[in-house]
Scaffold this motif. Sequence first.
Motif, PDB file in Angstrom:
ATOM      1  N   ASN A 137     -53.902 -18.927  18.202  1.00 25.90           N
ATOM      2  CA  ASN A 137     -52.555 -18.435  17.900  1.00 25.90           C
ATOM      3  C   ASN A 137     -51.801 -18.144  19.194  1.00 25.90           C
ATOM      4  O   ASN A 137     -52.415 -17.975  20.257  1.00 25.90           O
ATOM      5  CB  ASN A 137     -52.624 -17.154  17.068  1.00 25.90           C
ATOM      6  CG  ASN A 137     -52.883 -17.433  15.599  1.00 25.90           C
ATOM      7  OD1 ASN A 137     -52.924 -18.572  15.174  1.00 25.90           O
ATOM      8  ND2 ASN A 137     -53.060 -16.382  14.820  1.00 25.90           N
ATOM      9  N   ALA A 147     -50.480 -12.776  18.976  1.00 29.67           N
ATOM     10  CA  ALA A 147     -50.527 -12.971  17.526  1.00 29.67           C
ATOM     11  C   ALA A 147     -51.932 -13.338  17.047  1.00 29.67           C
ATOM     12  O   ALA A 147     -52.106 -13.842  15.948  1.00 29.67           O
ATOM     13  CB  ALA A 147     -49.541 -14.053  17.109  1.00 29.67           C
ATOM     14  N   LEU A 169     -53.291 -12.317  13.509  1.00 29.60           N
ATOM     15  CA  LEU A 169     -52.605 -12.785  12.304  1.00 29.60           C
ATOM     16  C   LEU A 169     -53.239 -14.076  11.785  1.00 29.60           C
ATOM     17  O   LEU A 169     -53.693 -14.907  12.574  1.00 29.60           O
ATOM     18  CB  LEU A 169     -51.129 -13.045  12.603  1.00 29.60           C
ATOM     19  CG  LEU A 169     -50.303 -11.849  13.083  1.00 29.60           C
ATOM     20  CD1 LEU A 169     -48.892 -12.304  13.418  1.00 29.60           C
ATOM     21  CD2 LEU A 169     -50.273 -10.757  12.027  1.00 29.60           C
ATOM     22  N   VAL A 184     -48.024 -17.375  11.019  1.00 35.72           N
ATOM     23  CA  VAL A 184     -47.480 -17.448  12.375  1.00 35.72           C
ATOM     24  C   VAL A 184     -46.423 -18.542  12.453  1.00 35.72           C
ATOM     25  O   VAL A 184     -46.688 -19.701  12.149  1.00 35.72           O
ATOM     26  CB  VAL A 184     -48.589 -17.719  13.400  1.00 35.72           C
ATOM     27  CG1 VAL A 184     -47.981 -17.917  14.789  1.00 35.72           C
ATOM     28  CG2 VAL A 184     -49.586 -16.568  13.422  1.00 35.72           C
ATOM     29  N   SER A 229     -43.937 -20.090  15.278  1.00 31.12           N
ATOM     30  CA  SER A 229     -43.671 -20.059  16.717  1.00 31.12           C
ATOM     31  C   SER A 229     -42.244 -20.445  17.067  1.00 31.12           C
ATOM     32  O   SER A 229     -41.844 -20.337  18.219  1.00 31.12           O
ATOM     33  CB  SER A 229     -44.635 -21.007  17.440  1.00 31.12           C
ATOM     34  OG  SER A 229     -44.453 -22.338  16.981  1.00 31.12           O
TER      35      SER A 229
END
Length: 376
Positions: free
Chosen positions: A75, A79, A82, A87, A89
């Motif tokens: 990730n 992050a 998570l 997620v 980006s």
Amino acid sequence: MRLMLSVCCGIIFGLIVGISLPSSSLTKLNITSSIVSNFPIARDRNNVVSDQKPADPSIKIQNATDQLKIWVPSNPRGAERLPPGIVASESDYYPRRLWGKPSEDLQSKPKYLVTFTVGIKQKHNIDAAVKKFSDDFTILLFHYDGKTTEWDEFEWSKKAIHVSVRKQTKWWYAKRFLHPDIVAPYDYIFIWDEDLGVEHFDAKEYIKLVKKHGLEISQPGLDPRRGTTWQMTKRRGDREVHTTTEEKPGWCADPHLPPCAAFVEIMAPVFSRDAWRCVWYMIQNDLVHGWGLDFALRKCVDPAHKKIGVVDAQWIVHQGLPSLGNEGEAKDGKAPWKGVRDRCRKEWTMFQSRVANAEKAYFKSIGVDPSNLTSH
């Protein structure tokens, strides 16, 4: 018979003793694990020791909690805790409604972004420029004079994105508000000055030519009658696009290097999504005016002498209005614009040194002597 009876009695006595003794007694008697394992009844302590306390339930809960923890190293930084499915980006500049279903917010998604760094004195020039861009463009204005509501007289301004910070340049804004992950939805990003005449320019036709010729970094040709500095950026009337030129003797050590090729000026550059990601990382320093940046853009595309070019069929006029220059400070009897110009020159020198030193450090880190390398 007597011997057999003694053995049976011994076995029965041993079993009774083994059952009656707590498990801790086995440890105290130093009975080896191999001997204990020979007694099936001794393997299962839960069966053997009836008064032993059950396992602490908090241990099971702790184990279960550890198993449910999320840690995903792939990730983005910060992050990792998570689940990847949540997620995101990238984002965008598309405005959303305050009501209704989120899935129905966007009736259309513009594919291109154009930014202008503006002051209110040039609002009519910007109005003319914006009208050259279709609804397929998001309009983003950076206001260096702090005046934004004065633009409401234009209908398009009510849909535009406005960012206001006093006395800043377009590269200062670009570093902070044009992060590649924010402008990722756009195929091309125009980062333009406010003093451009666009009578002979059409944004749709420009995009067509950029795609046709595979240009990653480009600009419209400049009217050669209006005091241009470089031969490369002058418009040619006999072609759609050019990527090379001939300069004054001694100006180009290599015909594939700036300013004879792989070169556009910083007044009206247009970047592809991928090229802008590279350029954005390159400008993350104290460079705000951008002088010298046009000589380094070639580092972000390959081969630069083919993918950086000037679109002659769509051309503009550089009017050379020193609006932002007048935002400088009068000092020691010098006009405000002179202080701005001095800063521009200093930045150019600083930027060239920064790039050269960074490249030398890199080659040394991989065991290559920079002095043995030729320009590229």
